[in-house]
Design an enzyme around this catalytic site. Structure first.
Site, PDB file in Angstrom:
ATOM      1  N   ARG A 162      37.960  20.599  29.820  1.00  0.00           N
ATOM      2  CA  ARG A 162      38.416  21.062  28.492  1.00  0.00           C
ATOM      3  C   ARG A 162      38.881  19.877  27.632  1.00  0.00           C
ATOM      4  NH1 ARG A 162      36.507  25.041  30.532  1.00  0.00           N
ATOM      5  NH2 ARG A 162      37.209  27.190  30.227  1.00  0.00           N
ATOM      6  N   SER A 237      41.051  31.809  27.122  1.00  0.00           N
ATOM      7  CA  SER A 237      42.157  31.273  27.933  1.00  0.00           C
ATOM      8  C   SER A 237      43.164  30.592  27.003  1.00  0.00           C
ATOM      9  CB  SER A 237      41.650  30.223  28.912  1.00  0.00           C
ATOM     10  OG  SER A 237      40.672  30.748  29.756  1.00  0.00           O
ATOM     11  N   GLU A 333      45.824  25.614  26.006  1.00  0.00           N
ATOM     12  CA  GLU A 333      44.461  25.128  25.793  1.00  0.00           C
ATOM     13  C   GLU A 333      44.109  25.243  24.309  1.00  0.00           C
ATOM     14  OE1 GLU A 333      40.169  26.356  25.904  1.00  0.00           O
ATOM     15  OE2 GLU A 333      40.952  27.113  27.803  1.00  0.00           O
TER      16      GLU A 333
HETATM   17  N1  EPU Z   1      43.547  35.100  38.609  1.00  0.00           N
HETATM   18  C1  EPU Z   1      44.618  35.909  38.871  1.00  0.00           C
HETATM   19  N2  EPU Z   1      45.084  36.699  37.864  1.00  0.00           N
HETATM   20  C2  EPU Z   1      44.525  36.720  36.639  1.00  0.00           C
HETATM   21  C3  EPU Z   1      43.442  35.876  36.369  1.00  0.00           C
HETATM   22  C4  EPU Z   1      42.959  35.061  37.377  1.00  0.00           C
HETATM   23  O1  EPU Z   1      45.144  35.932  39.971  1.00  0.00           O
HETATM   24  O2  EPU Z   1      45.007  37.479  35.787  1.00  0.00           O
HETATM   25  C5  EPU Z   1      43.000  34.282  39.702  1.00  0.00           C
HETATM   26  C6  EPU Z   1      41.740  34.949  40.276  1.00  0.00           C
HETATM   27  O3  EPU Z   1      42.057  35.722  41.361  1.00  0.00           O
HETATM   28  C7  EPU Z   1      40.894  33.788  40.728  1.00  0.00           C
HETATM   29  C8  EPU Z   1      41.348  32.654  39.844  1.00  0.00           C
HETATM   30  O4  EPU Z   1      42.540  33.058  39.203  1.00  0.00           O
HETATM   31  O5  EPU Z   1      41.226  33.443  42.052  1.00  0.00           O
HETATM   32  C9  EPU Z   1      40.300  32.232  38.843  1.00  0.00           C
HETATM   33  O6  EPU Z   1      40.037  33.281  37.941  1.00  0.00           O
HETATM   34  P1  EPU Z   1      38.730  33.310  37.018  1.00  0.00           P
HETATM   35  O7  EPU Z   1      37.523  33.076  37.858  1.00  0.00           O
HETATM   36  O8  EPU Z   1      38.785  34.549  36.203  1.00  0.00           O
HETATM   37  O9  EPU Z   1      38.823  32.022  36.117  1.00  0.00           O
HETATM   38  P2  EPU Z   1      40.038  31.326  35.382  1.00  0.00           P
HETATM   39  O10 EPU Z   1      40.378  30.076  36.104  1.00  0.00           O
HETATM   40  O11 EPU Z   1      41.100  32.306  35.133  1.00  0.00           O
HETATM   41  C10 EPU Z   1      38.385  29.847  33.940  1.00  0.00           C
HETATM   42  C11 EPU Z   1      38.224  29.442  32.485  1.00  0.00           C
HETATM   43  C12 EPU Z   1      37.588  30.569  31.686  1.00  0.00           C
HETATM   44  C13 EPU Z   1      36.229  30.880  32.303  1.00  0.00           C
HETATM   45  C14 EPU Z   1      36.453  31.283  33.779  1.00  0.00           C
HETATM   46  C15 EPU Z   1      35.167  31.542  34.512  1.00  0.00           C
HETATM   47  C16 EPU Z   1      40.036  27.869  32.049  1.00  0.00           C
HETATM   48  C17 EPU Z   1      41.321  27.619  31.341  1.00  0.00           C
HETATM   49  N3  EPU Z   1      39.515  29.100  31.925  1.00  0.00           N
HETATM   50  O12 EPU Z   1      39.317  30.923  33.970  1.00  0.00           O
HETATM   51  O13 EPU Z   1      37.368  30.086  30.350  1.00  0.00           O
HETATM   52  O14 EPU Z   1      35.576  31.931  31.612  1.00  0.00           O
HETATM   53  O15 EPU Z   1      37.135  30.198  34.471  1.00  0.00           O
HETATM   54  O16 EPU Z   1      34.534  30.328  34.778  1.00  0.00           O
HETATM   55  O17 EPU Z   1      39.506  26.948  32.682  1.00  0.00           O
HETATM   56  C18 EPU Z   1      38.212  30.003  28.133  1.00  0.00           C
HETATM   57  O18 EPU Z   1      38.284  28.790  28.262  1.00  0.00           O
HETATM   58  O19 EPU Z   1      38.539  30.577  27.051  1.00  0.00           O
HETATM   59  C19 EPU Z   1      37.761  30.832  29.248  1.00  0.00           C
HETATM   60  C20 EPU Z   1      37.752  32.167  29.207  1.00  0.00           C
END
Ligand code: EPU
Length: 337
Positions: A162, A237, A333
């Site tokens: 990012r 995010s 972010e």
């Molecule tokens: N998780 C939770 N609770 C939640 C959300 C997530 O426990 O409410 C845990 C999930 O269980 C999982 C982990 O967090 O183990 C990762 O969750 P997820 O795969 O949904 O991805 P994220 O890390 O929450 C990132 C990006 C998103 C992108 C997703 C999918 C960042 C800041 N965010 O989210 O990007 O869509 O991966 O690759 O890196 C954005 O930047 O606007 C965005 C949506």
């Protein structure tokens, strides 16, 4: 070129925050952009792209330049690759769909990300195991000091998680005009390892996925977890996933043995901020007309009529709580204006 006065920016930011712009110009050509900069040298300016990565907390006194440059075309093609160029004001998702209609591979995992092409390199947008930098070839940007167009190659951009040169040493010095992507025309490389994509493809009974199938799976996952800004104001995010040292992670693991995490190097570990926020009890919490999304705790939402201050206050409460409970700082972010 037409200057509009006192217009609401509510429809120009995906959070749907209603602040006022004193002066607003829609920029439809590079020549117009250059002449604004020559004519209004001293006036402070505010560059607005797709408005998908910002939280507006006040009226904008500066001259707002809405980058509305349009156009997309093929630059060159080899046996198995194609270079395509898109202007900064093209909607990101519509551009991705266009590449898929042409059977060009590389952007399918980045389907349905809100925002415009021109802002995509600034924060190196990423999702489901793919980042913009993986297909980014170069971009043209206007140097706001010299008013000359400069080309940045992939390595010039210093892409990180990012992050890019446009958020660091070149911050505020350039306006991105167009981006060139290097995509595949055959032998597409699919990125389906990301757990959720595989299970979505299985659910759809697809065993030999195409790039179009991967896009469909990503769209369906995003629609099930992330609110559509057309219905509920949000900026994706709100926080970055914090990267902490192995030692800090060992301390976290002692209290939370099941903490999800990804190893990013032999020294550092990334912890999902969504998990930290959910474990702090904020997931789905509403505070009047704003709150934390019920299906993804990383996303703060405006149910309608919330101010930027309301959302900023909530983000600070979340940061303070996560710091107190886990001793981990989470960083916004989105750009707070
Ligand atoms: N998780 C939770 N609770 C939640 C959300 C997530 O426990 O409410 C845990 C999930 O269980 C999982 C982990 O967090 O183990 C990762 O969750 P997820 O795969 O949904 O991805 P994220 O890390 O929450 C990132 C990006 C998103 C992108 C997703 C999918 C960042 C800041 N965010 O989210 O990007 O869509 O991966 O690759 O890196 C954005 O930047 O606007 C965005 C949506």
């Amino acid at each position: 070129m037409h200057i509009q006065h006192n217009i609401s920016l509510k429809n120009y930011n995906t959070f749907g925050i209603d602040v006022n712009a004193r002066q607003f110009i829609s920029i439809t050509s590079v020549a117009d952009l250059k002449s604004v900069y020559s004519a209004e040298r001293k006036a402070s300016k505010f560059i607005l792209g797709g408005g998908s990565n910002m939280l507006l907390t006040k009226d904008i006194e500066a001259l707002v330049l809405h980058i509305n440059l349009k156009g997309k075309h093929i630059i060159s093609q080899t046996e198995d690759h194609v270079l395509v160029k898109a202007s900064a004001g093209e909607n990101w998702h519509e551009f991705v769909l266009w590449t898929l209609e042409n059977n060009f591979g590389g952007l399918e995992n980045l389907s349905l990300i809100p925002g415009n092409v021109g802002t995509s390199p600034i924060q190196n947008i990423g999702a489901y195991g793919v980042e913009l930098k993986d297909t980014f070839h170069s971009c043209d940007a206007l140097n706001l000091e010299t008013l000359k167009i400069e080309t940045f190659t992939n390595s010039d951009c210093n892409f990180g998680y990012r992050n890019s040169i446009f958020k660091e040493e070149a911050k505020g010095q350039y306006i991105i005009l167009s981006v060139v992507f290097n995509l595949t025309t055959k032998n597409h490389v699919l990125h389906t390892k990301y757990g959720a994509i595989n299970s979505e493809l299985e659910r759809l009974n697809i065993t030999k996925p195409t790039i179009q199938d991967v896009s469909k799976a990503v769209i369906s996952i995003r629609q099930s977890k992330l609110p559509d800004p057309k219905d509920i104001g949000n900026s994706g995010s709100f926080f970055k996933n914090p990267i902490i040292t192995k030692e800090a992670f060992s301390r976290l693991e002692r209290n939370f043995p099941n903490a999800p995490h990804y190893v990013v190097s032999d020294k550092n570990i990334k912890v999902p901020a969504g998990w930290l926020i959910e474990t702090s009890g904020f997931k789905g919490k509403t505070f009047g007309n704003y709150g934390v999304h019920k299906k993804q705790a990383l996303v703060l939402v405006n149910y309608g009529g919330a101010s930027g201050h309301d959302i900023l206050k909530l983000s600070k409460l979340i940061q303070d709580t996560v710091l107190r409970l886990f001793d981990i700082s989470i960083e916004a972010e989105v750009n707070i204006i």
